[in-house]
Design a protein around this motif. Structure first.
Motif, short mmCIF file in Angstrom:
data_model
loop_
_atom_site.label_atom_id
_atom_site.label_comp_id
_atom_site.label_asym_id
_atom_site.label_seq_id
_atom_site.Cartn_x
_atom_site.Cartn_y
_atom_site.Cartn_z
N SER A 103 -19.18 6.59 4.87
CA SER A 103 -19.10 8.00 4.50
C SER A 103 -19.08 8.08 2.98
N ILE A 104 -20.07 8.75 2.41
CA ILE A 104 -20.25 8.78 0.97
C ILE A 104 -19.83 10.14 0.43
N ALA A 105 -18.87 10.15 -0.50
CA ALA A 105 -18.41 11.39 -1.13
C ALA A 105 -19.05 11.51 -2.51
N ILE A 106 -19.61 12.68 -2.79
CA ILE A 106 -20.30 12.92 -4.05
C ILE A 106 -19.80 14.24 -4.64
N ASP A 107 -19.32 14.20 -5.87
CA ASP A 107 -18.87 15.41 -6.55
C ASP A 107 -20.07 16.13 -7.16
N TRP A 108 -20.11 17.45 -6.97
CA TRP A 108 -21.28 18.24 -7.35
C TRP A 108 -20.80 19.62 -7.78
N THR A 109 -21.57 20.28 -8.63
CA THR A 109 -21.25 21.64 -9.06
C THR A 109 -22.34 22.59 -8.56
N TRP A 110 -21.91 23.60 -7.83
CA TRP A 110 -22.83 24.62 -7.30
C TRP A 110 -22.64 25.92 -8.06
N THR A 111 -23.72 26.57 -8.43
CA THR A 111 -23.66 27.86 -9.12
C THR A 111 -23.88 28.96 -8.10
N ASP A 112 -22.88 29.84 -7.94
CA ASP A 112 -23.00 30.87 -6.91
C ASP A 112 -23.85 32.04 -7.40
N GLU B 64 -23.12 34.86 -8.46
CA GLU B 64 -22.60 35.57 -9.62
C GLU B 64 -22.60 34.73 -10.88
N GLY B 65 -23.22 33.55 -10.80
CA GLY B 65 -23.33 32.68 -11.97
C GLY B 65 -22.11 31.82 -12.23
N ARG B 66 -21.16 31.78 -11.29
CA ARG B 66 -19.96 30.95 -11.47
C ARG B 66 -20.22 29.53 -10.98
N ASP B 67 -19.71 28.55 -11.73
CA ASP B 67 -19.82 27.16 -11.30
C ASP B 67 -18.66 26.84 -10.36
#
Length: 454
Positions: A220-229, A231-234
């Motif tokens: 099981s591989i965990a990867i940290d990521w940033t998603w922009t919603d 409304e432009g929030r990270d």
């Protein structure tokens, strides 16, 4: 300040995953005597005598064509080294230096990444020969250690410290219950449903190994990521890829059993679980078993139909899957059902948005006052039964926990309430406080006063 990154590299079966597990303090990576267990790179937070860093376990480096599965594994290993602050090059001191070790050393010498040479399995006299052979690789003196027994960790600390220790304060820890905490989103399903492809599409990179072969993913591989919603929030997300889960009767191979157990373990520690279905195959009994297991563990569930771009008779397929879920998951109606395409990216933003919304409901707390005002109305609208003529007298309700929402109802003989009445209360809680389709638990706490017969 992000943690410095250390990647462990070496040929298959030299003990990379064993060292990874020791440094993170948990058995996160699958370990077995046969070579080639690790395929994707796996990350964890390591601590070595107070030295904190991110450690990456990589697949065994093999000299194969890039189109083959071993070749695709090597590409992932090379990418991990390029992105690392330090590479731990591990050799097997008992086996000595082999031609593949020499090839890896030649490649590492032309990289810009600092190298720490590690001779594993160096305990006892059996490792002496290989330890001294490693000096000829041209990467400095090796560090002799035993990943299995924990020997040589102080020497490893001395070698890593000047390469990764940084000035400045560490980043403040985020409360895991905070809305700003990373969304822990596990992707589960049967083999070849497209789990790794979906995560690669979200990341916009070939981070995970994919291909036509079933069962590529093991750890099981965990990867940290940033998603922009919208409304432009990270928003921070921890994506967790898992091994495909087949019917238990079909799982005979030891490694597959370990991989499935690891996938189930990942579900236990996720907040929201996405059950990914193959739209070209529809829903099967195994899918319902995975969903039921997720709900039994109290995780929030989303069902996503993948490969929607190539699905036939889309409308009838969607309605058929929805009906099968409502029937197979009778304990929880209305689980979100989304359509996505890991190949084109269609629906993936909606999937992540629903993931955040579902986690918010899963972690919601309700004040005791609001709960009991609803509770009184619910009792008046539908008084509890009196089985065998014995009066049941609920007194009050309170929320014990969130994640999942868990409530306790106190009163006289409340333990005699039938399941149908419990469902009435749970459904009322879910509707009144907008818990949606997350699991809601209700504990019955009868009075402990032997004189309370009212």
């Amino acid at each position: 300040m992000p943690l410095p990154t250390v990647a462990i590299i070496g040929r298959p079966n030299v003990g990379k995953s064993t060292l990874f597990n020791r440094l993170v303090g948990k058995r996160l990576a699958l370990v077995d005597d046969q070579p080639g267990v690790t395929r994707d790179r796996r990350e964890g937070e390591a601590s070595l005598i107070g030295l904190e860093f991110k450690i990456i376990d990589t697949a065994g480096f093999e000299d194969e064509d890039a189109a083959t599965l071993p070749g695709r594994m090597r590409v992932q290993t090379e990418a991990a080294v390029r992105d690392a602050d330090v590479a731990l090059f591990m050799i097997d001191a008992r086996a000595g230096i082999v031609p593949l070790d020499e090839e890896i050393a030649r490649w590492l010498r032309v990289t810009q990444v600092p190298i720490v040479l590690v001779a594993n399995k160096a305990e006892g006299r059996g490792g002496e020969s290989g330890f001294y052979q490693a000096m000829a690789l041209g990467l400095g003196d090796p560090i002799g250690l035993s990943a299995e027994h924990g020997e040589g960790m102080a020497d490893l600390f001395d070698a890593l410290r000047p390469l990764i220790e940084r000035e400045g304060d560490a980043e403040p820890e985020i409360d895991p219950d905070s809305p700003d905490a990373p969304l822990k989103l596990a992707i589960v399903g049967r083999p070849n449903a497209g789990k790794s492809t979906l995560i690669n599409k979200l990341l916009d990179q070939d981070r995970l190994i994919t291909g036509p072969e079933a069962g590529i993913t093991r750890d099981s591989i965990a990867i940290d990521w940033t998603w922009t919603d919208g409304e432009g929030r990270d928003r921070a997300v921890r994506l967790i890829d898992t091994a495909g889960m087949r019917k238990r009767a079909k799982v005979q191979d030891k490694l597959e059993k370990l991989a499935v157990a690891d996938a189930l373990h990942a579900v236990d520690f996720a907040e929201v679980v996405v059950l990914l279905l193959d739209a070209t195959r529809g829903v099967e009994v195994q899918d319902l078993k995975i969903a039921d297991r997720t709900l039994q563990e109290g995780r929030a569930l989303i069902v996503a139909l993948n490969k929607w771009d190539v699905a036939e008779n889309a409308s009838s397929l969607f309605n058929g899957v929805k009906a099968a879920l409502d029937e197979g998951l009778s304990q929880l109606k209305g689980v979100p059902l989304l359509t996505v395409s890991a190949a084109t990216g269609k629906g993936l933003d909606t999937l992540i948005q629903v993931g955040f919304e579902t986690r918010e409901a899963w972690g919601r707390r309700v004040s005791t006052g609001a709960l009991n005002r609803w509770f009184e109305r619910a009792m008046e609208a539908n008084p509890p039964p009196a089985p065998g003529g014995k009066r049941i007298k609920p007194r009050y309700i309170t929320q014990m926990n969130s994640r999942p929402p868990t409530f306790a109802m106190f009163g006289t003989r409340v333990d005699l309430l039938p399941e149908s009445y419990k469902r009435y209360l749970i459904n009322g809680l879910r509707k009144q406080f907008e818990f949606g389709a997350v699991p809601v638990r209700l504990m019955l706490r009868p009075s402990s006063n032997p004189y309370d017969k009212a």
